[in-house]
Design a protein around this motif. Structure first.
Motif, PDB file in Angstrom:
ATOM      1  N   LYS A 131      15.727  67.151 -31.405  1.00 45.77           N
ATOM      2  CA  LYS A 131      15.020  68.053 -30.497  1.00 45.77           C
ATOM      3  C   LYS A 131      13.601  68.329 -30.992  1.00 45.77           C
ATOM      4  O   LYS A 131      13.333  68.354 -32.197  1.00 45.77           O
ATOM      5  CB  LYS A 131      15.778  69.380 -30.371  1.00 45.77           C
ATOM      6  N   LYS A 134       9.094  72.482 -30.109  1.00 42.74           N
ATOM      7  CA  LYS A 134       8.763  73.372 -29.004  1.00 42.74           C
ATOM      8  C   LYS A 134       8.991  72.649 -27.678  1.00 42.74           C
ATOM      9  O   LYS A 134       8.343  71.644 -27.401  1.00 42.74           O
ATOM     10  CB  LYS A 134       7.298  73.807 -29.096  1.00 42.74           C
ATOM     11  N   PRO A 135       9.901  73.135 -26.852  1.00 44.69           N
ATOM     12  CA  PRO A 135      10.119  72.501 -25.539  1.00 44.69           C
ATOM     13  C   PRO A 135       8.879  72.631 -24.665  1.00 44.69           C
ATOM     14  O   PRO A 135       8.210  73.669 -24.645  1.00 44.69           O
ATOM     15  CB  PRO A 135      11.296  73.296 -24.957  1.00 44.69           C
ATOM     16  N   ASN A 182       7.028  71.898 -20.712  1.00 45.64           N
ATOM     17  CA  ASN A 182       7.216  71.714 -19.279  1.00 45.64           C
ATOM     18  C   ASN A 182       6.290  70.562 -18.866  1.00 45.64           C
ATOM     19  O   ASN A 182       5.072  70.730 -18.827  1.00 45.64           O
ATOM     20  CB  ASN A 182       6.866  73.003 -18.541  1.00 45.64           C
ATOM     21  N   LEU A 228      13.850  64.252 -22.115  1.00 44.77           N
ATOM     22  CA  LEU A 228      15.068  65.056 -21.931  1.00 44.77           C
ATOM     23  C   LEU A 228      15.849  65.171 -23.235  1.00 44.77           C
ATOM     24  O   LEU A 228      16.355  66.246 -23.577  1.00 44.77           O
ATOM     25  CB  LEU A 228      15.938  64.429 -20.844  1.00 44.77           C
ATOM     26  N   ALA A 229      15.934  64.059 -23.948  1.00 49.81           N
ATOM     27  CA  ALA A 229      16.654  64.086 -25.228  1.00 49.81           C
ATOM     28  C   ALA A 229      15.961  65.003 -26.227  1.00 49.81           C
ATOM     29  O   ALA A 229      16.621  65.611 -27.085  1.00 49.81           O
ATOM     30  CB  ALA A 229      16.754  62.674 -25.796  1.00 49.81           C
ATOM     31  N   ARG A 230      14.654  65.122 -26.114  1.00 51.80           N
ATOM     32  CA  ARG A 230      13.893  65.992 -27.015  1.00 51.80           C
ATOM     33  C   ARG A 230      13.927  67.451 -26.572  1.00 51.80           C
ATOM     34  O   ARG A 230      13.390  68.327 -27.248  1.00 51.80           O
ATOM     35  CB  ARG A 230      12.435  65.519 -27.072  1.00 51.80           C
ATOM     36  N   GLY A 231      14.524  67.728 -25.407  1.00 52.72           N
ATOM     37  CA  GLY A 231      14.693  69.103 -24.961  1.00 52.72           C
ATOM     38  C   GLY A 231      13.617  69.614 -24.023  1.00 52.72           C
ATOM     39  O   GLY A 231      13.525  70.823 -23.784  1.00 52.72           O
ATOM     40  N   HIS A 232      12.827  68.718 -23.442  1.00 50.40           N
ATOM     41  CA  HIS A 232      11.745  69.132 -22.549  1.00 50.40           C
ATOM     42  C   HIS A 232      12.229  69.256 -21.105  1.00 50.40           C
ATOM     43  O   HIS A 232      13.234  68.655 -20.713  1.00 50.40           O
ATOM     44  CB  HIS A 232      10.592  68.129 -22.625  1.00 50.40           C
ATOM     45  N   LYS A 233      11.482  70.009 -20.320  1.00 49.27           N
ATOM     46  CA  LYS A 233      11.749  70.160 -18.894  1.00 49.27           C
ATOM     47  C   LYS A 233      10.856  69.188 -18.135  1.00 49.27           C
ATOM     48  O   LYS A 233       9.646  69.142 -18.367  1.00 49.27           O
ATOM     49  CB  LYS A 233      11.473  71.597 -18.450  1.00 49.27           C
ATOM     50  N   GLY A 236      20.026  64.288 -17.573  1.00 52.49           N
ATOM     51  CA  GLY A 236      19.765  65.716 -17.548  1.00 52.49           C
ATOM     52  C   GLY A 236      19.079  66.096 -16.252  1.00 52.49           C
ATOM     53  O   GLY A 236      18.822  65.246 -15.395  1.00 52.49           O
ATOM     54  N   GLU A 271       3.753  66.236 -27.424  1.00 46.89           N
ATOM     55  CA  GLU A 271       4.301  67.263 -28.318  1.00 46.89           C
ATOM     56  C   GLU A 271       3.286  67.694 -29.363  1.00 46.89           C
ATOM     57  O   GLU A 271       3.182  68.882 -29.707  1.00 46.89           O
ATOM     58  CB  GLU A 271       5.550  66.728 -29.011  1.00 46.89           C
TER      59      GLU A 271
END
Length: 380
Positions: free
Chosen positions: A34, A37-38, A40, A59-64, A80, A254
């Motif tokens: 992850k 920091k997520p 958008n 998505l795998a890294r946790g982003h929207k 996701g 990121e």
């Protein structure tokens, strides 16, 4: 031999890739951690060649993720939640983007400056970081090895760059593609200021590559027999796996990295012969390689040997030796060459038989046999 016209033709084919079968071949096997920091993230496009790699990795890294496109092709089945917005940049229909904010915007498909201008009108002040996919075709002089990000760019010689259309671009690819991409880069800085990242790939390959520009070589190697090879085998070749490119774009977002980067690979120099040997190790086959000179190919009017360019002369001689030092310093990494070839061929062999039977790049076996016959006759 490869030309700027080829680059656009192949890029257009890649952009036309829809929800292709056996997408699992394109996922990659390594677990993804992850992000700290997520984010958008808005992706303009997202369902073509490299877009799905960006989406899956993000998505795998946790982003929207939000996608904006015309909705003309079905999206892959995402692992996701992905928001889908529709519009048409050709007609200036970006209403679905109005009144929204994103941390990052990744612009994948743009080749016309007015697309960037119109996006800026809607997104300026509403996007913290704008990443633009460009091309090495923006350089004014492609003849010299070692092209770097600071080299001069192609100059637009038309009447009104903002009035250019996709139809006009297709009609005059050789003269318009590089200059319009260069002006699109400039427009990105005009609209989004300092928070801009320009990424200039060369040949993008791997699973989901509908162009067959690189696929031709491992496919032909696997068939075996006497094989025509352009040049003496020492000409440099540069390719980048679409997954490496797509995933690096997310890492740039990121890190908030800005600047201009040549996204070419591999990390270390690759020659034509080394590429073919690598293909043979990955797919098998028992070919015998017959090298023919660039002069012979020109004499025979052969223009359908993708990826390769002669390093000896010509306006595109430097396309196989573009500097990637800056991109590597900014975190661009490359999966093993045999992984790219193996995954590509696994994906390609999952396609319908009729699709596999007719490649979209390269020469046919009949053309190759005829050329080899003429080559041997000339050498007697």
């Amino acid at each position: 031999m490869t030309t700027r016209r080829d680059l656009l033709k192949f890029s257009a084919l890649a952009a036309a890739a829809s929800a292709l079968p056996s997408f699992a071949f394109a996922q990659g096997a390594k677990p993804v951690g992850k992000a700290a920091k997520p984010l958008n993230i808005l992706i303009l496009g997202g369902t073509g060649f490299t877009g799905p790699f960006q989406v899956n990795y993000a998505l795998a890294r946790g982003h929207k993720i939000t996608l904006f496109n015309r909705g003309k092709r079905p999206s892959p089945e995402w692992p996701g939640e992905v928001e889908q917005l529709h519009g048409d940049r050709n007609t200036g229909d970006l209403k679905s983007l109005e009144g929204r904010k994103w941390d990052v915007c990744i612009d994948n498909p743009t080749s016309l400056p007015f697309w960037v201008r119109d996006a800026g009108k809607v997104l300026k002040g509403n996007v913290g970081h704008y990443l633009f996919i460009s091309t090495i075709s923006v350089y004014a002089d492609g003849s010299k090895p070692g092209i770097s990000e600071g080299d001069a760019l192609a100059v637009y010689k038309g009447k009104d760059a903002m009035a250019e259309t996709q139809e006009a671009l297709r009609a005059d690819i050789e003269n318009l593609y590089g200059p319009l991409k260069a002006l699109s880069e400039a427009e990105a800085h005009k609209q989004f200021g300092e928070r801009v990242t320009i990424v200039r790939p060369g040949y993008i390959v791997g699973p989901r590559d509908e162009t067959d520009r690189f696929t031709y070589w491992p496919h032909r190697v696997a068939q075996g027999g006497e094989m025509l090879v352009p040049g003496d085998g020492s000409d440099p070749v540069q390719i980048i796996d679409g997954r490496d490119l797509g995933e690096w774009m997310i890492r740039l977002a990121e890190a908030g990295t800005v600047g201009t980067f040549n996204a070419v690979g591999p990390k270390d120099p690759l020659t034509m012969d080394a590429m073919l040997r690598g293909c043979q190790q990955a797919v098998g086959g028992k070919p015998t390689y017959t090298h023919v000179t660039p002069e012979f190919l020109e004499e025979q009017k052969v223009g359908e040997l993708p990826i390769w360019t002669s390093a000896k002369s010509g306006p595109y001689a430097g396309y196989g030796a573009v500097s990637n030092k800056k991109a590597i310093a900014a975190g661009l990494t490359y999966r093993p060459f045999d992984t790219t070839v193996t995954d590509l061929m696994a994906w390609f062999r999952s396609l319908p038989a009729e699709r596999q039977a007719k490649l979209r790049a390269g020469i046919t076996r009949e053309q190759e046999a005829d050329l080899l016959k003429k080559w041997h006759a000339a050498k007697r």
